[in-house]
Structures are given as C-alpha cells and as structure tokens.
Design a protein around this motif. Sequence first.
Motif, PDB file in Angstrom:
ATOM      1  N   TRP A  43       0.821  -1.206   0.000  1.00 26.62           N
ATOM      2  CA  TRP A  43       0.000   0.000   0.000  1.00 26.62           C
ATOM      3  C   TRP A  43       0.857   1.259   0.000  1.00 26.62           C
ATOM      4  N   THR A  44       1.995   1.185   0.690  1.00 27.96           N
ATOM      5  CA  THR A  44       2.894   2.343   0.702  1.00 27.96           C
ATOM      6  C   THR A  44       3.423   2.616  -0.690  1.00 27.96           C
ATOM      7  N   THR A  45       3.834   1.546  -1.374  1.00 27.13           N
ATOM      8  CA  THR A  45       4.341   1.707  -2.729  1.00 27.13           C
ATOM      9  C   THR A  45       3.263   2.306  -3.627  1.00 27.13           C
ATOM     10  N   ILE A  46       2.047   1.792  -3.507  1.00 25.35           N
ATOM     11  CA  ILE A  46       0.956   2.325  -4.334  1.00 25.35           C
ATOM     12  C   ILE A  46       0.744   3.809  -4.049  1.00 25.35           C
ATOM     13  N   ALA A  47       0.660   4.163  -2.762  1.00 27.77           N
ATOM     14  CA  ALA A  47       0.374   5.554  -2.402  1.00 27.77           C
ATOM     15  C   ALA A  47       1.490   6.485  -2.871  1.00 27.77           C
ATOM     16  N   ILE A  48       2.745   6.048  -2.676  1.00 29.64           N
ATOM     17  CA  ILE A  48       3.853   6.923  -3.049  1.00 29.64           C
ATOM     18  C   ILE A  48       3.963   7.064  -4.563  1.00 29.64           C
ATOM     19  N   GLY A  89      12.724  12.522   4.465  1.00 29.93           N
ATOM     20  CA  GLY A  89      12.341  11.711   3.319  1.00 29.93           C
ATOM     21  C   GLY A  89      12.982  10.334   3.385  1.00 29.93           C
ATOM     22  N   GLY A  90      14.249  10.293   3.828  1.00 35.51           N
ATOM     23  CA  GLY A  90      14.963   9.028   3.944  1.00 35.51           C
ATOM     24  C   GLY A  90      14.326   8.095   4.960  1.00 35.51           C
ATOM     25  N   ILE A  91      13.860   8.664   6.076  1.00 39.36           N
ATOM     26  CA  ILE A  91      13.215   7.836   7.107  1.00 39.36           C
ATOM     27  C   ILE A  91      11.965   7.169   6.544  1.00 39.36           C
ATOM     28  N   VAL A  92      11.167   7.943   5.797  1.00 39.34           N
ATOM     29  CA  VAL A  92       9.942   7.380   5.227  1.00 39.34           C
ATOM     30  C   VAL A  92      10.273   6.212   4.298  1.00 39.34           C
ATOM     31  N   PHE A  93      11.216   6.472   3.402  1.00 41.38           N
ATOM     32  CA  PHE A  93      11.579   5.415   2.454  1.00 41.38           C
ATOM     33  C   PHE A  93      12.108   4.179   3.163  1.00 41.38           C
ATOM     34  N   SER A  94      13.003   4.405   4.123  1.00 42.60           N
ATOM     35  CA  SER A  94      13.669   3.249   4.724  1.00 42.60           C
ATOM     36  C   SER A  94      12.686   2.401   5.511  1.00 42.60           C
ATOM     37  N   ARG A  95      11.764   3.048   6.204  1.00 43.94           N
ATOM     38  CA  ARG A  95      10.825   2.245   6.973  1.00 43.94           C
ATOM     39  C   ARG A  95       9.821   1.517   6.078  1.00 43.94           C
ATOM     40  N   PHE A  96       9.200   2.269   5.171  1.00 44.03           N
ATOM     41  CA  PHE A  96       8.050   1.688   4.482  1.00 44.03           C
ATOM     42  C   PHE A  96       8.453   0.817   3.314  1.00 44.03           C
ATOM     43  N   LEU A  97       9.591   1.126   2.709  1.00 45.34           N
ATOM     44  CA  LEU A  97       9.985   0.293   1.585  1.00 45.34           C
ATOM     45  C   LEU A  97      11.130  -0.631   1.966  1.00 45.34           C
ATOM     46  N   GLY A  98      11.504  -0.640   3.243  1.00 41.71           N
ATOM     47  CA  GLY A  98      12.468  -1.599   3.749  1.00 41.71           C
ATOM     48  C   GLY A  98      13.864  -1.470   3.163  1.00 41.71           C
ATOM     49  N   ILE A  99      14.339  -0.254   2.914  1.00 38.60           N
ATOM     50  CA  ILE A  99      15.709  -0.090   2.424  1.00 38.60           C
ATOM     51  C   ILE A  99      16.507   0.743   3.409  1.00 38.60           C
ATOM     52  N   ASP A 100      17.811   0.685   3.300  1.00 37.50           N
ATOM     53  CA  ASP A 100      18.666   1.410   4.226  1.00 37.50           C
ATOM     54  C   ASP A 100      18.424   2.920   4.135  1.00 37.50           C
ATOM     55  N   ILE A 101      18.597   3.597   5.269  1.00 42.45           N
ATOM     56  CA  ILE A 101      18.266   5.024   5.323  1.00 42.45           C
ATOM     57  C   ILE A 101      19.129   5.853   4.368  1.00 42.45           C
TER      58      ILE A 101
END
Lengths: 125, 565
Positions: free
Chosen positions: B7-12, B139-151
């Motif tokens: 859902w995060t990927t879809i929303a973003i 922005g990095g925090i959002v990406f790293s948490r929701f898409l599971g990648i390093d900050i």
Amino acid sequence: MTDTERESLGPPGGDWRREYWRSNLRLMVVLLVIWFTVSFGFGILLVEQLNQVTFLGFPLGFWFAQQGSIYVFVVLILVYAMMMDRLDKRFGVEERTEDTVFDPGEDETGVDPETGGSTDKGAAE
Amino acid sequence: MSDIQLWTTIAIVASFGLYMVIAWRSRVKETEGFYVAGQGIPTVANGAAIGADWMSAASFISMAGLIAFMGYDGTVYLMGWTGGYVLLALLLAPYLRKWGKFTVPEFVGDRYSELVRTIAAVAAIMISFTYVVGQMNGGGIVFSRFLGIDIIYGVAIASVIIFVYAVLGGMKSITWTQVAQYTVLIIAYLIPAFAVAQVITGIPVPQVTFGQVLSELNDLSVQLGLGVYTDPFTTRPMIDVFLMTMALMIGTAGLPHVIIRFYTTKTVRGSRYSAFWALLFIALLYTTAPAVGAFTKFNMLEGVNGTSVDALPSWIENWATTGLVTVSETADVINSVSNDPAAGADLTVNNDILVLASPEIASLPAPVVGLVAAGGMAAAMSTAAGLLLVISSSVSHDLYFRGFRKNAGDSERLLVGRIAMGGAIVVAMFAGMNPPAFVAEVVAFAFGMAAASFFPALVLGIFWKRCNAYGAASGMIAGLTLTVGYMLYTLELFGTEANDHIFGISPEGIGAVGAAVNIVVAVVVSLLTPPPSKRISSMVEGIRYPAARRRTPAGSGEQSGTPDE
C-alpha cells in the motif's frame, strides 16, 4: 517609530498619507498586543497559574499553549486583512481588481462611485 | 512484500505521478515564471502552497513525536511555528509584495546596498541549506521504513526525485504541485488522527477530545519513568521556552522561502489574505499535532506498560529494523520508556517515528499507513523544493548575475538557476545522510539564523526610514555571529566541543537574542552614520500604500506614486 519629523506637525488640511499610515500602525499595535498576551502571556508566563483551572480535561494554560493561541493567531490575521480592506477603501488606495494593479495607467479612471464619498471623508479627518 | 509495503508503494507512486503531471504541465520557460510564478497565483491556492512549503518533514514527521515526549514543552514548536505568521502578515507580507521583484536579498539590496544584498544572499543560502538537510533526512526515514531499504539509500532516492522535480519546476510548477502536496499531506495527517480520536474517545474531533486522556496520560507517564505530561518547564526553563518560541516565531517571519511566497500573489490585498489562508491551512495540522502526540503516546504506553518482551505489539518489531525503536536486551517486562538511548530504558523510541507509526500503533488498516507515508513524502518534498528555489535564486540571481554577468540573457539565467539547484541538492543529500541532530532540531537552527539576520533588517527597512546600509549590515553580521557562535559553543557540530548553556538558554533559543542584538546594533550604527538617500526614502514611502496612486481627487495635490516630502 516612523516619520518622527512629521509627528509634531499638525496635518495641513489633512495629510492623508500620514493619516493612513497612523491608522495602519494603530491597528497593527493593537493586534500585536493581543498576539503577545495570548501566546507569551497566557501560554508561557502565566501557564502555571492558569493550569489550576481545568476544562474538558485540559489544564487552561496548557490549552492556551497548544490550542487556543493558534486559533487566536488565525483570527488576528483575518481581522487584519478585513480592517485593512476598509482602511484602503476609506483612503482610496485599494487595488481595483485582482488582476490589474501596479500599472499606473490602469488607475486613471478617476473617482470610483463606490468609494468616492468615503475617501473624501477620510481625507477630511 | 507485506500489505503495508504494498500500500505504501501504491500511495507513493500514485502521488509522485500526480506531482510529475502537474509539474510538467506548468513548467516554465521564463525567468519570471521560474522565480515568482509570473505573480499570477490566486489567494487560496497560494495559501495552500505556503502551507505545503511551510509544513516540512519536521512538522509532519517529527513534531507530534517531539510533543509526545516533551509534553507541555512541545508548545515551543506549536506556537513558534504558527505565531510567526501574525508577524509576517502584519509587518512584512503586504509591503514586500508591493515592492515586488524576485528575492529577499533583492529587497535589502535595493533598500540598503549591494554589500547588504551579498550578506543577505549568503545568509539565505546558509539558512535554506540547514533547513533542507532536515527534509532529506525526513524523506529518507519514510523510504527506509516503508519500503524496507537502508536510510542512506532512502535519502538518495528522495534526493533524486526532488532533483528532477525542482529543476523542472521553477516557482510556477512548484506552487501548483505544492497545492496538490498540501492536499495529500493534510488528508494523510487528519484521517489517522480523527480515527484514533474516534476509537479512544468516541468523538472524531481530536482537537476537542484529547483533553479526556490527559489525566490518565499523566499517570501512565509517571509510572513509566517520564515526566507529568501537562506540567510546564520539565525539559527546559521558562526563559528558554519563551526565547525559543520567540526565535521560532521571528525566524518563521524571516525565512526566505516563506517570504518569497508573498511575491507570487496578484495584489497586496491578495498577500494579506494569502497569509490568512496559509495560517488557516497550517492550523489544521498544528492543532491536530498535539492531539496526535497525546493519543499516540497514550496508546503506546498503554500497549507496552508491564507487557513482557515476547508479547509486544507488532509495530515495535516492524520499526526495530530501522533502528529507531529498540528494546533493551536485559529487559523481560517493559517498565520504562524513553526517547533517549542514553537513559537505558526498557523501550527506547525515536521521536521521529511516532506519527509514521501512529496508524500501526492504533491498529488502523494498511492503506491508511500507506497514505501517511505519502503524506510524509509530500511534506518533505514540497518544503525541499521551496528551499532549493531560494538557494538557486540566491546563488544565480543575487550572487552570480549581480556580481559577474549583469547582462546575461534569460535562458542563461534559467540555466544557471537550475545548475545551482542541482549542486545544492547533491550537497544536501550528503548532509542529510549524517544530520547533526533530530530532524526538527536541525530545522530549529535555520530559524535561529533567520531570526537573527533577516527579520530585523526587513522590519526596520519598512518601518524606519532612517535605517541605513551601515546599520543593516552591521546588525545582520552581529546577530548572525552571536547566534552561530553560540550554537557552535553549545553543540557538537564540526568536531567542536559542547559547552554548558548560559542562563539556561538553549542553542534553539539564541536566535531571539540574536534578533534583539541585530536591532540594537542596526539602530545605533544607523544613527551614527548619514541617513539614506532621498530616493530610498521615497521607495520606502511608496511600499506603504497598496495602490500606485490615489483614486479620488481629494488628494489631487499629492497624488500618484511620488511621496510628499
């Protein structure tokens, strides 16, 4: 703070610029006093005293700090914008429409029937 | 891929697609469109754009979390970041709009001198740069948490997207994109807040109902080793709360990326109403944030209080992978909670995750979590775009072309502006990967600098005709030196050692002192040096009245733009 050299002189026949600017400053000072009282006064300096009172679960000082002051800020700006509209009209310096403004050529149409009377009054004061 | 990631990927992706379409449709070819959107933005739209420009990653992501852990003392952010709009609306916006042109340094350049313009341009770059670092990190925090990648990669991805978007954009498309971003971020903020209020209190208006949990929250906080939530001055003394609020307020009114928004309206009247709409839109989030802070903290504490480590709610494990939530290895049962890793509590929660995690903490469905992620990105990107525009206009318009290429053509100006923006973002990306403090605090430093430099120079320039270039320049230098010096003295930045606060004043609050010093120095130096020229006096006189000339014959002897002295 402004135009000290002219502060002492009586307006010869009504100096509209000075009148307009002084009304503007007066409004500004009143609104800023309210701004300071509500935020720094009620929200910070007097917060401990006001917290003795509770309503809807909020200690009053805490409420002013986290809610009330923000509502007051919004209202202050709205009041300022509306009062300045009236002031601009009274002195005939309001902008004609949203689209045609700073081109001086647009402004040569003379008296606006709507504001003509009130501006005369403003200048005569 | 989990439900939440999907859902995060879809929303973003959906929201980014929307921004790109808008940015492309309103892309610009002229310098005026690039810097001030051709001064054709309607009032309400400008208000929404200011809201998005203004509400940064710090407001959206960090603020409620800071309030949750600071309790009453979080007020400094709430009042500080809204009260400045009153100053802006009453003291600056209409006059700067009347004067027109492109940048803030340009005003002080015309009003005072080229030297002041250069100082202002350098200050604008420093301030915006400090501020943009926080956006990158957010922005990095959002990406790293929701898409599971390093900050680190999160920051890199956010930078690339902002780059494409801001370089294509210019002010015109940035503004219209920000209107869309405001819509996304406010919906993303309000839906979970209203849902949480409904679940806990039965009434879906968080602003009104969070009072109901305050006394219970006070008790829970004390049980888990935290201070009484509603008690003032637990984390900083009254003088510091006062000064920091003041510094944030006048910093708000002096931030170049906010001030230039008032150049984009059609009229002076429009700039006044823009300020109203902007604050109204901002207040929607800012009155909700303390409720989110209180509810989320209440939910969180209730969920973990006395719970054994094996039976903790699932959001803790989800967030533990980012390293922003840690459960102490020695703990069996959670008996203490803190936001400070040094405190050694059983559960340590970073301030920055509370809003992003609030839907999970309250067990709301996955699409809501995705929406919040999109909102966080909207907040970070819209602010970054506005800041990058200021950096690029200061570098290209105020420094490069003013100093070296006075007769450059329009296309060259645009190109250099875009190159400046690109360069800024690369540096900001690296700084965003290693931010000096919490996101909101990084931003607070930018406010201190804006408060100590621009605000006094602008206000004196409008309201005191006698103020001259010597006064403004020495005032700005004195204010900035004191503020930056004190920050370096009290903080571990660039390898300097942290010293104790003087009189309990924190580095975030020093900006208010810097502003006062700026004013005193400016007044004294101005009075000791010759007054400004007649031409400048008439310019100041001219910006005080909205219309170019008076409309009625009553003032016919002294009408038109010419001043009467």
